[in-house]
Design a protein around this motif. Structure first.
Motif, mmCIF file in Angstrom:
data_model
loop_
_atom_site.group_PDB
_atom_site.id
_atom_site.type_symbol
_atom_site.label_atom_id
_atom_site.label_comp_id
_atom_site.label_asym_id
_atom_site.label_seq_id
_atom_site.Cartn_x
_atom_site.Cartn_y
_atom_site.Cartn_z
ATOM 1 N N ALA A 22 0.836 -1.194 0.000
ATOM 2 C CA ALA A 22 0.000 0.000 0.000
ATOM 3 C C ALA A 22 0.871 1.244 0.000
ATOM 4 C CB ALA A 22 -0.918 -0.006 1.229
ATOM 5 N N LEU A 23 0.249 2.375 -0.338
ATOM 6 C CA LEU A 23 0.942 3.646 -0.241
ATOM 7 C C LEU A 23 1.010 4.087 1.211
ATOM 8 C CD1 LEU A 23 -0.562 5.701 -3.228
ATOM 9 C CD2 LEU A 23 1.392 4.162 -3.216
ATOM 10 N N LYS A 24 2.112 4.736 1.568
ATOM 11 C CA LYS A 24 2.288 5.267 2.921
ATOM 12 C C LYS A 24 2.220 6.796 2.854
ATOM 13 C CE LYS A 24 5.377 1.419 4.063
ATOM 14 N NZ LYS A 24 6.750 1.033 4.488
ATOM 15 N N PRO A 25 1.243 7.403 3.535
ATOM 16 C CA PRO A 25 1.068 8.861 3.416
ATOM 17 C C PRO A 25 2.072 9.642 4.254
ATOM 18 C CG PRO A 25 -0.556 7.942 4.916
ATOM 19 C CD PRO A 25 0.210 6.771 4.364
ATOM 20 N N HIS A 26 2.139 10.951 3.958
ATOM 21 C CA HIS A 26 2.920 11.917 4.734
ATOM 22 C C HIS A 26 4.412 11.576 4.759
ATOM 23 C CE1 HIS A 26 -1.039 13.191 5.920
ATOM 24 N NE2 HIS A 26 -1.254 12.071 6.581
ATOM 25 N N ALA A 59 19.090 9.655 1.331
ATOM 26 C CA ALA A 59 19.769 9.797 2.619
ATOM 27 C C ALA A 59 18.843 9.478 3.786
ATOM 28 C CB ALA A 59 20.317 11.212 2.770
ATOM 29 N N ALA A 60 17.537 9.732 3.625
ATOM 30 C CA ALA A 60 16.614 9.493 4.734
ATOM 31 C C ALA A 60 15.202 9.350 4.196
ATOM 32 C CB ALA A 60 16.679 10.643 5.746
ATOM 33 N N VAL A 61 14.419 8.538 4.886
ATOM 34 C CA VAL A 61 12.990 8.396 4.624
ATOM 35 C C VAL A 61 12.292 8.453 5.974
ATOM 36 C CG1 VAL A 61 11.150 6.932 3.719
ATOM 37 C CG2 VAL A 61 13.377 6.956 2.582
ATOM 38 N N ASP A 62 11.353 9.382 6.102
ATOM 39 C CA ASP A 62 10.639 9.531 7.366
ATOM 40 C C ASP A 62 9.197 9.910 7.048
ATOM 41 O OD1 ASP A 62 10.123 9.713 10.082
ATOM 42 O OD2 ASP A 62 11.991 10.789 10.505
ATOM 43 N N PHE A 63 8.406 10.021 8.113
ATOM 44 C CA PHE A 63 6.994 10.347 7.934
ATOM 45 C C PHE A 63 6.655 11.513 8.846
ATOM 46 C CE2 PHE A 63 7.666 6.089 6.535
ATOM 47 C CZ PHE A 63 6.964 6.039 5.336
ATOM 48 N N GLY A 64 6.064 12.539 8.251
ATOM 49 C CA GLY A 64 5.864 13.787 8.949
ATOM 50 C C GLY A 64 6.886 14.798 8.473
ATOM 51 N N ASP A 65 7.045 15.865 9.218
ATOM 52 C CA ASP A 65 7.931 16.963 8.835
ATOM 53 C C ASP A 65 9.330 16.730 9.397
ATOM 54 O OD1 ASP A 65 6.024 18.364 7.398
ATOM 55 O OD2 ASP A 65 5.235 19.343 9.190
ATOM 56 N N LEU A 66 10.169 16.115 8.598
ATOM 57 C CA LEU A 66 11.554 15.895 8.998
ATOM 58 C C LEU A 66 12.326 17.197 8.784
ATOM 59 C CD1 LEU A 66 13.743 13.724 9.783
ATOM 60 C CD2 LEU A 66 14.147 13.474 7.326
ATOM 61 N N PRO A 67 12.901 17.779 9.850
ATOM 62 C CA PRO A 67 13.626 19.044 9.666
ATOM 63 C C PRO A 67 14.923 18.835 8.887
ATOM 64 C CG PRO A 67 13.890 18.229 11.911
ATOM 65 C CD PRO A 67 12.894 17.328 11.247
#
Length: 418
Positions: free
Chosen positions: A22-26, A37-45
């Motif tokens: 499935a798709l992962k939102p945000h 370099a990075a994968v995260d969910f939400g607002d990664l600074p």
């Protein structure tokens, strides 16, 4: 010279990572020096980067085609072998660019491309997918890779290594060992062997087996010694079983496989690389190309069996990869492979075949076919959800971004966030 790579951040993405259902939102994805370099969910600074707000669009890995012939610029291999190598190379430029434009950021060439084309893409001379090449496909005399017309005796160039030549003709255990070593020496990433008859050659039956068990075993041994693997062209159950017994990693096409051969593949962990797009295209174009009645009959037969072979393989638990095997101007039909498979498998499995499964087949897990830290920044942006509507991958207008190795090949309507 290529321009320096920017540090990029994609925000507000619906992520298809190449392995999930499935798709992962945000999702937030950071790209640096051509790598994720990075994968995260939400607002990664993240500081000091260009930020691109995808506003809920799909972000996914670049597509992988595990069976192409980028130098098959015309659909007649003998005529192709008579063209100057420089002309074939020049013609391949458009084939490569077309594939990248359709979102295929990596392809596995199944015979014809050489190390010079690999370098041309790596150096940015040609725009195209990352290339994993087989060099020339090994063929017995009179096998599927022997493109010589009947009674055409003096054709030493059939083994000379011109870029447009598909086959390397070798007979006997000693000569096939040397042929593998020669292809590896010349830059092959994997070895291709013709283990059975084919459609595009008029004299070898689809049910026919090619190469002895001893020869096939020697080919696999030499590839293994070089820390690579063998891909085997085969249609019939017998040809498939012999190739699996000898240790090949993938069966190419496999349209006539049955329950027993599928189960043998599943037990051995052998991949299947169906190529439905080429039979659909040849069904339309074969008559125009002047193919013989025998060749057209073989084409129709494998076209009709393709979906059933997929169903049998899937039910047996075979790992199903994705290839297309198109020739000449039929390369334009590359993305048809996605919808042609839908009667046998759901869209998410088709997408995984073209991403994570193909990466595993090519022993490139974690580097291509996924959106994960450490992978190449080969990324597509899709306007919509391809798991619900896979035809989005057939429309370049629905693919506003194609990125390969952190560089934009296409970027339309994706402004940086303010």
């Amino acid at each position: 010279m290529r321009t320096p790579l920017k540090r990029l951040v994609f925000r507000n993405a619906h992520l298809f990572d190449g392995v999930s259902d499935a798709l992962k939102p945000h999702a937030t994805v950071v790209v640096e020096d051509g790598t994720i370099a990075a994968v995260d969910f939400g607002d990664l600074p993240v500081d000091d980067a260009e930020v691109i707000d995808l506003a809920g669009r799909t972000l996914m890995p670049g597509l992988i085609d595990a069976h192409v012939h980028v130098t098959a610029t015309i659909p007649d291999f003998f005529k192709l072998s008579m063209l100057p190598q420089s002309l074939v190379t020049a013609q391949a430029k458009d084939v490569l660019a077309g594939m990248l434009g359709r979102g295929f950021t990596t392809v596995r060439d199944a015979g014809g491309a050489d190390a010079g084309l690999v370098q041309a893409v790596e150096q940015g001379i040609f725009a195209g997918p990352r290339l994993f090449i087989a060099g020339r496909a090994l063929s017995q005399t009179g096998g599927h890779g022997d493109t010589r017309p009947a009674f055409f005796q003096n054709v030493g160039c059939a083994c000379c290594g011109a870029v447009g030549i598909l086959g390397h003709i070798a007979d006997g255990v000693g000569p096939v060992r040397r042929a593998v070593r020669e292809e590896i020496r010349n830059g092959a990433h994997q070895i291709k062997v013709m283990a059975g008859g084919g459609v595009s050659t008029p004299s070898d039956p689809l049910e026919g087996t090619q190469y002895s068990i001893e020869e096939l075993t020697a080919i696999v041994e030499e590839a293994t010694a070089a820390r690579t693997y063998v891909m085997a062209h085969a249609y019939s159950p017998e040809a498939i079983l012999r190739a699996v017994r000898c240790g090949v990693r993938s069966i190419e096409h496999g349209n006539l496989l049955d329950q027993a051969s599928a189960e043998a593949m599943a037990r051995a962990g052998t991949f299947l690389v169906p190529t439905l797009a080429t039979y659909a295209a040849l069904g339309r174009e074969g008559g125009r190309l002047g193919w013989s009645a025998a060749m057209l009959e073989k084409t129709e037969r494998v076209k009709n069996q393709g979906i059933e072979a997929l169903r049998i393989a899937r039910a047996a638990g075979v790992k199903i990869a994705l290839g297309t095997d198109l020739l000449g101007d039929m390369h334009l039909s590359q993305s048809d492979e996605f919808t042609l498979r839908l009667p046998a498998m759901p869209a998410v499995e088709v997408l995984r075949s073209a991403t994570g499964v193909n990466a595993e087949l090519m022993r490139q897990e974690g580097r291509i076919g996924t959106v994960a830290p450490g992978a190449h920044a080969d990324l597509l942006v899709i306007d919509g959800n391809p798991l619900e509507d896979i035809t989005l991958l057939q429309r370049e207008a629905a693919m506003p971004m194609v990125m390969q190795g952190g560089r934009f090949h296409r970027r339309v309507g994706l402004p940086a966030a303010v």
